[in-house]
Design a protein around this motif. Sequence first.
Motif: not given
Length: 278
Positions: A169-173
């Motif tokens: 996971x990755x923020x804003x993605x």
Amino acid sequence: GVLAGGEHRRSAAIRSAIHEALQQGVIARDDSVTPGVVRGGVALVGGGPGDPELVTVRGRRLLAHADVVVADRLAPQELLAELSPDVEVIDAAKIPYGRSMAQDAINSVLVDRAKEGKFVVRLKGGDPFVFARGYEEIIACAEAGIPVTVVPGVTSAIGVPALAGVPVTHRAMTHEFVVVSGHVAPEHPESLVNWDALAAMRGTIVLLMAVERIELFARVLREGGRPADTPVLVVQQGTTSAERTLRATLADAPERIRAEGIRPPAIIVIGAVAAFGA
């Protein structure tokens, strides 16, 4: 207490090293003060994705007290090499399209050895509850009145991509990730996976046991709407000295995997995050 002739820093370092060795099971301690060690019981231990240093402290400590170890093929083999010669090691390997110890036989071994009054460690690769039949073994022990201690492990679905430079996971993605077993084809009557829903989601898909059928999975995801240029990361034998990585797209991943001779065990990550670390 540790004395070092007035060298306080040295005595503190030695004290810390002894404490760590006790915690890891490198130095033996009395079973009566080791939580989880029960003669006549079973410890279900997740061994992690392959690197022996990725097993939990508790898992390593319990392993050091085992009378019997029932080990999977993907359990860290270096941990078995550390065992005392008097420990009985039982190979419970399930090799794809090869020799395999039936699950009922594994259950029987756990119960029988525990009933002999032994402390049995069931050492599994990854986490015992992530496509590892761990709860089936708990049910078998419970029905026989055998106490079980569960020790979670680092699952390869998250740990292997992470050490290859890819977060699931990755923020804003991406706000979601799904771990999917690839042991049956999408059209197989026993498949429980909604492949259309997977194809429609924007998040990360982590495929386990999927190398043999990657053509089918790539096709059904593309037909369901996943773009052909979606990044793909493939990691074979992750976290070990034999690790190999392959970067591709959903369109060419099957061909690249065959051309490079990728074989199980391998993790396949599909999604925007798979482009990280390239």
